[in-house]
Design an enzyme around this catalytic site. Structure first.
Site, PDB file in Angstrom:
ATOM      1  N   HIS A 165       0.938  -1.296   0.172  1.00  0.00           N
ATOM      2  CA  HIS A 165       0.144  -0.008  -0.012  1.00  0.00           C
ATOM      3  C   HIS A 165       0.847   1.216  -0.071  1.00  0.00           C
ATOM      4  CE1 HIS A 165      -4.064  -1.782   1.829  1.00  0.00           C
ATOM      5  NE2 HIS A 165      -3.447  -2.436   0.796  1.00  0.00           N
ATOM      6  N   TYR A 200      -9.205   5.119   7.770  1.00  0.00           N
ATOM      7  CA  TYR A 200      -9.152   5.433   9.169  1.00  0.00           C
ATOM      8  C   TYR A 200     -10.261   6.492   9.356  1.00  0.00           C
ATOM      9  CZ  TYR A 200      -4.981   3.186  10.237  1.00  0.00           C
ATOM     10  OH  TYR A 200      -3.733   2.200  10.638  1.00  0.00           O
ATOM     11  N   PRO A 228      -3.479  -0.104  18.921  1.00  0.00           N
ATOM     12  CA  PRO A 228      -3.140  -0.770  17.490  1.00  0.00           C
ATOM     13  C   PRO A 228      -3.311   0.488  16.383  1.00  0.00           C
ATOM     14  CG  PRO A 228      -5.375  -1.548  18.179  1.00  0.00           C
ATOM     15  CD  PRO A 228      -4.628  -0.910  19.358  1.00  0.00           C
ATOM     16  N   LYS A 240       1.765  -0.384  14.902  1.00  0.00           N
ATOM     17  CA  LYS A 240       3.146  -0.700  15.290  1.00  0.00           C
ATOM     18  C   LYS A 240       3.471  -1.605  16.044  1.00  0.00           C
ATOM     19  CE  LYS A 240       4.678   3.048  13.212  1.00  0.00           C
ATOM     20  NZ  LYS A 240       4.817   2.673  11.923  1.00  0.00           N
ATOM     21  N   TYR A 297       4.370   6.484  10.059  1.00  0.00           N
ATOM     22  CA  TYR A 297       3.552   5.238   9.677  1.00  0.00           C
ATOM     23  C   TYR A 297       4.218   4.183   8.734  1.00  0.00           C
ATOM     24  CZ  TYR A 297      -0.835   2.726   8.650  1.00  0.00           C
ATOM     25  OH  TYR A 297      -1.786   1.919   8.470  1.00  0.00           O
TER      26      TYR A 297
END
Ligand code: APR
Ligand code: PHB
Length: 390
Positions: free
Chosen positions: A72, A200, A292, A296, A384
């Site tokens: 991604h 998200y 979560p 990570k 990220y």
């Protein structure tokens, strides 16, 4: 029985450590409380940072990951009826790969088994002794028999409910902790993901996340009350709530299908320092936990044992103890960066029970800033995908 490094726990941390040690010619034994079947099917997180993928590939674990992992290059943030893409790869040159933690575990178990590695499942009552002497011993029960494993070092990779940490005398370790007033209800569904990238979603009713495991399987999460009983969430209620929180953008709808698995997980941040006492080295969830939201947990576990693998290799091959001595400080740099990022993502996206209207306005302002400033988006993106150096 004798080995060089005794490893407690066959999660990603313990298994990868055993694999890395084997590649450096160092002998280890892994002791796991659960069955092989159980650890191979435990549904957990599924995002690998670029650095984790590189590490797995470099050490011969990339075959199925390259075939089945989903690369991604961006994520989507949804709030206030709008969708915004954070172009991670454009901003950082790096990407993430969606590949379930239990798939990593399966690949590691297969590699260790093929190499004749010693993995003992279904061991009971693991006790550590003599950690401050030259030859620590791990006592445990296996198939009804009392066993002893003598080793040079012990690696405590036994997760958040493990026993290794409690073998350290009182007063040595310091705990830094944060609790969150919510949990995640996670489902695995036989439904084609309705988006190619992770979504998200910030919503007045609470956070939601649209993720996936394959082109046929969706992985979805809802923010729920911390004491949620899964029995109160029949499948219809889950889908209805997911729709409310995710179908906020014109023309976008969720794909539904049979729910294969569902569970509720609490959210917590925890760091225990230092990550070493005498001949005990702690790694992964045994010493640090993240909520979560920043994806990570597995990456930190893998990064810890990558350091440990190098440190043991320097010790056994060159008689150097500098990397073993530096292990905790080096690992904690990355751990604290991930702690901050996970706390920040969590605070940004969830509905807080104690939320005052002022804080809710700050969340929205931050989301607007994130989706309009290249500098701020880059900061999110580099955390990220995982920073090479922290
Ligand atoms: N004796 C032997 N094994 C134990 C014991 C014990 N007393 N206690 C726990 N274990 C085992 C667990 O059954 C588990 O298989 O230790 C293993 C720890 O594995 P994980 O919990 O997967 O922890 P870790 O390898 O550090 O990986 C961290 O897991 O929980 C996720 O989000 C987290 O993705 C992160 C990853
Ligand atoms: C998952 O797919 O399980 C997942 C993805 C992103 C997260 C957490 C979990 O932040």
């Amino acid at each position: 029985m004798r080995t060089q490094v005794g490893i407690v726990g066959a999660g990603p941390a313990g298994l990868l450590l055993s694999h890395l040690l084997h590649r450096s010619g160092i002998d280890s034994v892994v002791l796991e409380r659960r069955s092989r079947e159980y650890v191979e099917h435990r549904v957990r997180a599924g995002v690998l940072e670029q650095g984790s993928v590189d590490l797995l590939r470099r050490t011969g674990l990339g075959d199925r990951l390259d075939r089945e992992g989903l690369r991604h290059e961006g994520i989507e943030l949804r709030f206030g009826g709008t969708a915004h893409r954070v172009a991670m790869t454009e901003l950082t040159g790096r990407a993430i790969t969606v590949y379930g933690q239990q798939e990593v575990v399966k690949d590691l178990i297969a590699a260790r088994t093929a190499a004749g590695g010693e993995l003992r499942f279904e061991v009971e009552d693991v006790r550590l002794a003599g950690l401050d002497r030259a030859s620590p011993v791990i006592r445990y029960r296996h198939q009804g028999r009392e066993e002893e494993l003598h080793c040079d070092f012990v690696a405590g990779c036994d997760g958040s409910h493990g026993v290794s940490r409690s073998a350290v005398p009182p007063g040595v370790l310091t705990e830094y902790e944060r609790q969150y007033p919510f949990a995640w209800l996670g489902v695995l569904a036989a439904a084609a993901p309705a988006a190619e990238e992770l979504i998200y979603a910030h919503h007045d009713r609470g956070f939601a996340l649209h993720s996936m495991r394959s082109p046929e399987i969706s992985r979805l999460y809802l923010q729920v009350e911390p004491d949620t009983d899964i029995a109160d969430w029949p499948d219809d209620r889950i889908w209805s709530e997911l729709r409310t929180r995710l179908e906020t953008v014109p023309g976008w709808s969720l794909n539904t299908g049979p729910i294969l698995e569902k569970s509720v997980t609490g959210m917590r941040s925890l760091v225990v320092e230092p990550m070493r006492w005498e001949r005990l080295f702690l790694a992964g969830d045994a010493v640090h936990i993240v909520p979560p939201t920043g994806a990570k947990g597995m990456n930190l576990a893998l990064a810890d044992v990558a350091l440990l693998g190098d440190a043991f290799a320097a010790w056994y091959q060159e008689g150097r103890d500098d990397l073993l001595t530096g292990y905790s400080d080096t690992a904690l740099r990355r751990v604290w960066r991930a702690q901050h990022f996970s706390w920040w993502m969590t605070s940004l996206l969830h509905r807080l029970e104690t939320q005052d209207p002022y804080e809710a306005k700050l969340q929205i302002s931050t989301l607007h800033y994130l989706t309009s400033s290249r500098a701020y988006a880059t900061s999110l993106a580099e955390n990220y995908v995982g920073l090479a150096e922290v």
